[in-house]
Design a protein around this motif. Sequence first.
Motif, PDB file in Angstrom:
ATOM      1  N   GLU A   1       0.856  -1.175   0.000  1.00  0.00           N
ATOM      2  CA  GLU A   1       0.000   0.000   0.000  1.00  0.00           C
ATOM      3  C   GLU A   1       0.894   1.227   0.000  1.00  0.00           C
ATOM      4  O   GLU A   1       1.710   1.405   0.897  1.00  0.00           O
ATOM      5  CB  GLU A   1      -0.892   0.015   1.241  1.00  0.00           C
ATOM      6  N   THR A   2       0.737   2.046  -1.030  1.00  0.00           N
ATOM      7  CA  THR A   2       1.630   3.203  -1.143  1.00  0.00           C
ATOM      8  C   THR A   2       0.922   4.518  -0.905  1.00  0.00           C
ATOM      9  O   THR A   2       1.574   5.511  -0.646  1.00  0.00           O
ATOM     10  CB  THR A   2       2.294   3.229  -2.526  1.00  0.00           C
ATOM     11  N   TRP A   3      -0.384   4.565  -0.970  1.00  0.00           N
ATOM     12  CA  TRP A   3      -1.112   5.809  -0.782  1.00  0.00           C
ATOM     13  C   TRP A   3      -1.948   5.730   0.489  1.00  0.00           C
ATOM     14  O   TRP A   3      -2.462   4.677   0.856  1.00  0.00           O
ATOM     15  CB  TRP A   3      -2.056   6.078  -1.945  1.00  0.00           C
ATOM     16  N   ARG A   4      -2.080   6.844   1.149  1.00  0.00           N
ATOM     17  CA  ARG A   4      -2.890   6.865   2.367  1.00  0.00           C
ATOM     18  C   ARG A   4      -4.352   6.542   2.066  1.00  0.00           C
ATOM     19  O   ARG A   4      -5.020   5.874   2.846  1.00  0.00           O
ATOM     20  CB  ARG A   4      -2.780   8.232   3.042  1.00  0.00           C
ATOM     21  N   THR A   5      -4.835   7.002   0.902  1.00  0.00           N
ATOM     22  CA  THR A   5      -6.235   6.712   0.563  1.00  0.00           C
ATOM     23  C   THR A   5      -6.428   5.212   0.332  1.00  0.00           C
ATOM     24  O   THR A   5      -7.469   4.660   0.681  1.00  0.00           O
ATOM     25  CB  THR A   5      -6.663   7.492  -0.689  1.00  0.00           C
TER      26      THR A   5
ATOM     27  N   VAL B   1      -4.699   2.827   1.855  1.00  0.00           N
ATOM     28  CA  VAL B   1      -4.666   2.217   3.184  1.00  0.00           C
ATOM     29  C   VAL B   1      -6.044   2.351   3.831  1.00  0.00           C
ATOM     30  O   VAL B   1      -6.593   1.398   4.393  1.00  0.00           O
ATOM     31  CB  VAL B   1      -3.569   2.876   4.061  1.00  0.00           C
ATOM     32  N   HIS B   2      -6.616   3.552   3.741  1.00  0.00           N
ATOM     33  CA  HIS B   2      -7.934   3.787   4.324  1.00  0.00           C
ATOM     34  C   HIS B   2      -8.987   2.907   3.650  1.00  0.00           C
ATOM     35  O   HIS B   2      -9.814   2.269   4.322  1.00  0.00           O
ATOM     36  CB  HIS B   2      -8.312   5.267   4.188  1.00  0.00           C
TER      37      HIS B   2
ATOM     38  N   HIS C   1      -8.632   0.067   1.939  1.00  0.00           N
ATOM     39  CA  HIS C   1      -8.457  -1.358   2.230  1.00  0.00           C
ATOM     40  C   HIS C   1      -8.887  -1.679   3.660  1.00  0.00           C
ATOM     41  O   HIS C   1      -9.487  -2.728   3.921  1.00  0.00           O
ATOM     42  CB  HIS C   1      -7.008  -1.773   2.005  1.00  0.00           C
TER      43      HIS C   1
END
Length: 130
Positions: A27-31, A33-34, A36
């Motif tokens: 996961e490379t983006w904060r969005t 991560v959120h 998922h």
Amino acid sequence: MDDEPQPDRCLPQFRPAAPEPARVLKETWRTAVHGHGHARDLPPAPPPTPVERAEAERRARLAQETAERERRLARERREWGGRLPGDVLRTVGGNGSGLRDFGPRPPARPRRRGPGHPARRGRAGSPPGL
């Protein structure tokens, strides 16, 4: 005999023996991560109810009947030279396809006229095409 090299053996598998659940590798983006995390927290989808299954089967059957009707009309259009016969020709017994040339003709397409055609020439003093 033990000193001889053994041939390599492998078992090619295009699919794993047992399906494993989908997993996130990176996961490379904060969005991401959120998103998922939110998807992991959702409860599993309930199986369709008998009413939902019956509705899905009804829609599939309707789509199949519609596709079959369209295929039948397309075949009939080809057999009749691009246009469907009227009700009178449909009621003719035997081989009525010989009558297809006696049916009404579709309207002719207007032809484009060149600049020298008499219909394109204007009256004296008016510009051509008017």
